[in-house]
Every structure is written in structure tokens, then in C-alpha cells.
Design a protein around this motif. Structure first.
Motif, PDB file in Angstrom:
ATOM      1  N   TYR A   5     -13.140  10.691  48.910  1.00  0.00           N
ATOM      2  CA  TYR A   5     -12.265  10.599  47.734  1.00  0.00           C
ATOM      3  C   TYR A   5     -10.785  10.459  48.085  1.00  0.00           C
ATOM      4  CZ  TYR A   5     -16.278  12.409  45.004  1.00  0.00           C
ATOM      5  OH  TYR A   5     -17.496  12.605  44.394  1.00  0.00           O
ATOM      6  N   LYS A   6     -10.451  10.484  49.371  1.00  0.00           N
ATOM      7  CA  LYS A   6      -9.041  10.642  49.743  1.00  0.00           C
ATOM      8  C   LYS A   6      -8.151   9.480  49.308  1.00  0.00           C
ATOM      9  CE  LYS A   6      -9.524   9.058  54.578  1.00  0.00           C
ATOM     10  NZ  LYS A   6     -10.964   8.700  54.518  1.00  0.00           N
ATOM     11  N   HIS A   7      -8.746   8.310  49.062  1.00  0.00           N
ATOM     12  CA  HIS A   7      -7.955   7.143  48.646  1.00  0.00           C
ATOM     13  C   HIS A   7      -7.771   7.063  47.130  1.00  0.00           C
ATOM     14  CE1 HIS A   7     -12.111   6.003  48.052  1.00  0.00           C
ATOM     15  NE2 HIS A   7     -11.712   5.046  47.251  1.00  0.00           N
ATOM     16  N   LEU A   8      -8.491   7.880  46.377  1.00  0.00           N
ATOM     17  CA  LEU A   8      -8.455   7.782  44.912  1.00  0.00           C
ATOM     18  C   LEU A   8      -7.150   8.339  44.347  1.00  0.00           C
ATOM     19  CD1 LEU A   8     -12.061   8.910  43.871  1.00  0.00           C
ATOM     20  CD2 LEU A   8     -11.190   6.574  44.038  1.00  0.00           C
ATOM     21  N   ASN A   9      -6.762   7.793  43.188  1.00  0.00           N
ATOM     22  CA  ASN A   9      -5.573   8.282  42.497  1.00  0.00           C
ATOM     23  C   ASN A   9      -5.836   8.196  40.990  1.00  0.00           C
ATOM     24  OD1 ASN A   9      -2.990   9.122  41.930  1.00  0.00           O
ATOM     25  ND2 ASN A   9      -1.999   7.659  43.306  1.00  0.00           N
ATOM     26  N   PHE A  10      -5.662   9.313  40.287  1.00  0.00           N
ATOM     27  CA  PHE A  10      -5.953   9.385  38.855  1.00  0.00           C
ATOM     28  C   PHE A  10      -4.678   9.598  38.041  1.00  0.00           C
ATOM     29  CE2 PHE A  10     -10.061  10.380  40.608  1.00  0.00           C
ATOM     30  CZ  PHE A  10     -11.002  10.044  39.641  1.00  0.00           C
ATOM     31  N   TYR A  11      -4.586   8.885  36.927  1.00  0.00           N
ATOM     32  CA  TYR A  11      -3.598   9.203  35.889  1.00  0.00           C
ATOM     33  C   TYR A  11      -4.402   9.675  34.674  1.00  0.00           C
ATOM     34  CZ  TYR A  11      -0.263   8.810  32.088  1.00  0.00           C
ATOM     35  OH  TYR A  11       0.526   9.099  30.997  1.00  0.00           O
ATOM     36  N   CYS A  12      -4.199  10.908  34.278  1.00  0.00           N
ATOM     37  CA  CYS A  12      -4.964  11.495  33.168  1.00  0.00           C
ATOM     38  C   CYS A  12      -3.999  11.885  32.059  1.00  0.00           C
ATOM     39  CB  CYS A  12      -5.712  12.745  33.629  1.00  0.00           C
ATOM     40  SG  CYS A  12      -6.547  12.588  35.226  1.00  0.00           S
ATOM     41  N   SER A  13      -4.337  11.543  30.826  1.00  0.00           N
ATOM     42  CA  SER A  13      -3.484  11.963  29.706  1.00  0.00           C
ATOM     43  C   SER A  13      -4.341  12.300  28.497  1.00  0.00           C
ATOM     44  CB  SER A  13      -2.463  10.883  29.358  1.00  0.00           C
ATOM     45  OG  SER A  13      -3.106   9.734  28.856  1.00  0.00           O
ATOM     46  N   GLY A  28      -5.576   9.302  20.477  1.00  0.00           N
ATOM     47  CA  GLY A  28      -4.989   7.977  20.587  1.00  0.00           C
ATOM     48  C   GLY A  28      -3.971   7.954  21.707  1.00  0.00           C
ATOM     49  N   VAL A  29      -3.316   6.811  21.874  1.00  0.00           N
ATOM     50  CA  VAL A  29      -2.344   6.634  22.958  1.00  0.00           C
ATOM     51  C   VAL A  29      -0.958   6.426  22.347  1.00  0.00           C
ATOM     52  CG1 VAL A  29      -1.705   5.239  24.961  1.00  0.00           C
ATOM     53  CG2 VAL A  29      -4.120   5.612  24.426  1.00  0.00           C
ATOM     54  N   ALA A  30      -0.091   7.401  22.568  1.00  0.00           N
ATOM     55  CA  ALA A  30       1.282   7.309  22.065  1.00  0.00           C
ATOM     56  C   ALA A  30       2.059   6.263  22.868  1.00  0.00           C
ATOM     57  CB  ALA A  30       1.959   8.667  22.191  1.00  0.00           C
ATOM     58  N   PRO A  31       3.110   5.653  22.261  1.00  0.00           N
ATOM     59  CA  PRO A  31       3.906   4.666  22.998  1.00  0.00           C
ATOM     60  C   PRO A  31       4.437   5.218  24.329  1.00  0.00           C
ATOM     61  CG  PRO A  31       4.471   4.593  20.672  1.00  0.00           C
ATOM     62  CD  PRO A  31       3.521   5.744  20.845  1.00  0.00           C
ATOM     63  N   GLN A  32       4.939   6.458  24.328  1.00  0.00           N
ATOM     64  CA  GLN A  32       5.480   7.000  25.583  1.00  0.00           C
ATOM     65  C   GLN A  32       4.374   7.204  26.614  1.00  0.00           C
ATOM     66  OE1 GLN A  32       5.425   8.482  22.582  1.00  0.00           O
ATOM     67  NE2 GLN A  32       5.634  10.726  22.696  1.00  0.00           N
ATOM     68  N   ASN A  33       3.158   7.454  26.153  1.00  0.00           N
ATOM     69  CA  ASN A  33       1.988   7.566  27.031  1.00  0.00           C
ATOM     70  C   ASN A  33       1.733   6.215  27.702  1.00  0.00           C
ATOM     71  OD1 ASN A  33      -1.452   8.798  26.372  1.00  0.00           O
ATOM     72  ND2 ASN A  33      -0.457   8.194  28.270  1.00  0.00           N
ATOM     73  N   PHE A  34       1.792   5.147  26.913  1.00  0.00           N
ATOM     74  CA  PHE A  34       1.560   3.805  27.458  1.00  0.00           C
ATOM     75  C   PHE A  34       2.623   3.449  28.490  1.00  0.00           C
ATOM     76  CE2 PHE A  34       2.136  -0.820  27.404  1.00  0.00           C
ATOM     77  CZ  PHE A  34       0.874  -1.207  27.829  1.00  0.00           C
TER      78      PHE A  34
END
Length: 215
Positions: free
Chosen positions: A153-161, A198-204
Motif C-alpha cells: 500500500y505504500k504508493h497509495l494516496n487518498f483524499y477523503c472528504s 454532496g460536494v461543496a464548491p470548496q470541496n471540489f
């Protein structure tokens, strides 16, 4: 394009070949056009594929797996169907790489809700196929995969919101993700925004900046 395992739409890259690949996975009851609507806002070097889930719903929309509502269990997910979709997505990634002029070593997934749950499951089951994961408004369902050694998993990178007032998937479920990823020494960023499901503009804007910095 019916010759691949999943119906999909594409936005071609500004690069002629070896483009970084981004695959989009929509939520329950939606389709491939939903997330594709913001493809034009993403970096032009990305080759973007937006996939349609395999299970049609009535009267419209699609699902990656059934969500059932009954008196005994309340609301519950069909994990067997979810695992089938997980494996179908893994196959689809290979098909996309074979068909389109993309870089097999630069593959990102972006999911929303049910699409996020599957993106987590695919990345944690088939980490060799994936680099970056954008996980919007979902959570880690650990019934959908078996954890592998940290080294895989060492190469993985997650963005979670997640939306802090999400009425569909409780924010408490999402808050477990950073702890889970940290335990495996997986790189990640976690953000909350004062919105519902949903996805807020600042989230996007934040996810766009995060992804752009990795390209």
C-alpha cells in the motif's frame, strides 16, 4: 462503448499518449453523466473515464450493489453484489488501460457515496492497479476486502472528504477512514465541509488542487 465491461463516457487528454488516467464512479441511483459534469473543470492532461454501475434501477439510475430496506435488518447492503462490482471494476481498469492511450502507472479513482465505498474496496484489494483515490461522501466497508501487507500500500494516496451534516451516510462512518488508513501507513488527507450528502464548491477546489499536485 459496449465492448468494455462497463458502459462509460470519456474526455480525452491534451496528451497524445501516456496520459494520467482518472476513472469516476457515481453514487447509488445515478449514472455516468453525473460526475462527468465536472470533468471539464479538471486538469486537461487527465484522460477521464466515467463509468456506469452495472445494476439498472427502476424507474431510472443505476447501482453498484443493492441496498435493501426491511423490518428485520433495517437498511443493509448486499456485500456479495458489492464484491462482484469490486472485481468488475478491477477488470474494467485493465480494459481501459488496454484500449485508451493512458499511463498504467498513473491511475486515479474518484468515487461518490456508493462509488467511494467501491473505490476503497478496489484500491485495498488491487493496490497494484491504483495510485490515487478521491473518496467523496463514502466510508470504508471492511467486509469488501481483506487487508494486505503494508508494503503493498505504500504508493497509495487518498483524499477523503465528507459533509458534516450528511443525512445519508453519517459523518461518524467517514471519520473512521483516517484511523484505518493511518494504521496501514497509507498517505491520506481528510476534510469535512458544512454540507449534506454532496460536494461543496470548496470541496471540489480542494480535491482538484490535491490531484493536480500529484500529476
Amino acid at each position: 462503448m459496449p465492448n468494455l465491461s462497463l458502459t462509460h463516457v470519456i474526455r480525452e487528454s491534451s496528451l497524445k499518449d501516456n496520459a494520467p488516467l482518472l476513472i469516476l464512479f457515481h453514487g447509488y441511483g445515478s449514472d455516468e453523466n453525473d460526475l462527468f459534469s465536472f470533468a471539464s473543470e479538471l486538469p486537461e492532461e487527465l484522460f477521464i473515464v466515467s463509468a456506469r454501475a452495472p445494476y439498472p434501477m427502476q424507474p431510472y439510475g443505476n447501482a453498484w450493489y443493492a441496498i435493501n430496506f426491511d423490518a428485520d435488518k433495517g437498511k443493509w447492503s448486499d456485500n456479495e453484489q458489492a464484491i462482484e462490482s469490486r472485481d468488475l471494476i478491477a477488470k474494467f481498469i485493465d480494459e481501459v488501460i488496454a484500449k485508451y492511450p493512458v499511463n498504467k502507472d498513473n491511475v486515479s479513482l474518484l468515487g461518490f457515496s456508493q462509488g467511494t465505498i467501491l473505490s476503497y474496496a478496489v484500491a485495498l484489494t488491487y493496490p497494484e492497479k491504483i495510485n490515487n483515490i478521491i473518496a467523496l461522501s463514502g466510508y470504508i466497508n471492511d467486509d469488501l476486502f481483506e487487508t494486505q501487507p503494508e508494503a503493498n500500500y505504500k504508493h497509495l494516496n487518498f483524499y477523503c472528504s465528507h459533509g458534516s451534516v450528511d443525512q445519508v451516510i453519517p459523518v461518524d462512518w467517514a471519520r473512521k477512514s483516517p484511523e484505518f488508513l493511518s494504521a496501514l501507513n497509507i498517505k491520506h488527507k481528510y476534510s469535512e465541509f458544512p454540507v449534506g450528502h454532496g460536494v461543496a464548491p470548496q470541496n471540489f477546489y480542494e480535491l482538484k488542487e490535491w490531484l493536480t499536485n500529484l500529476l
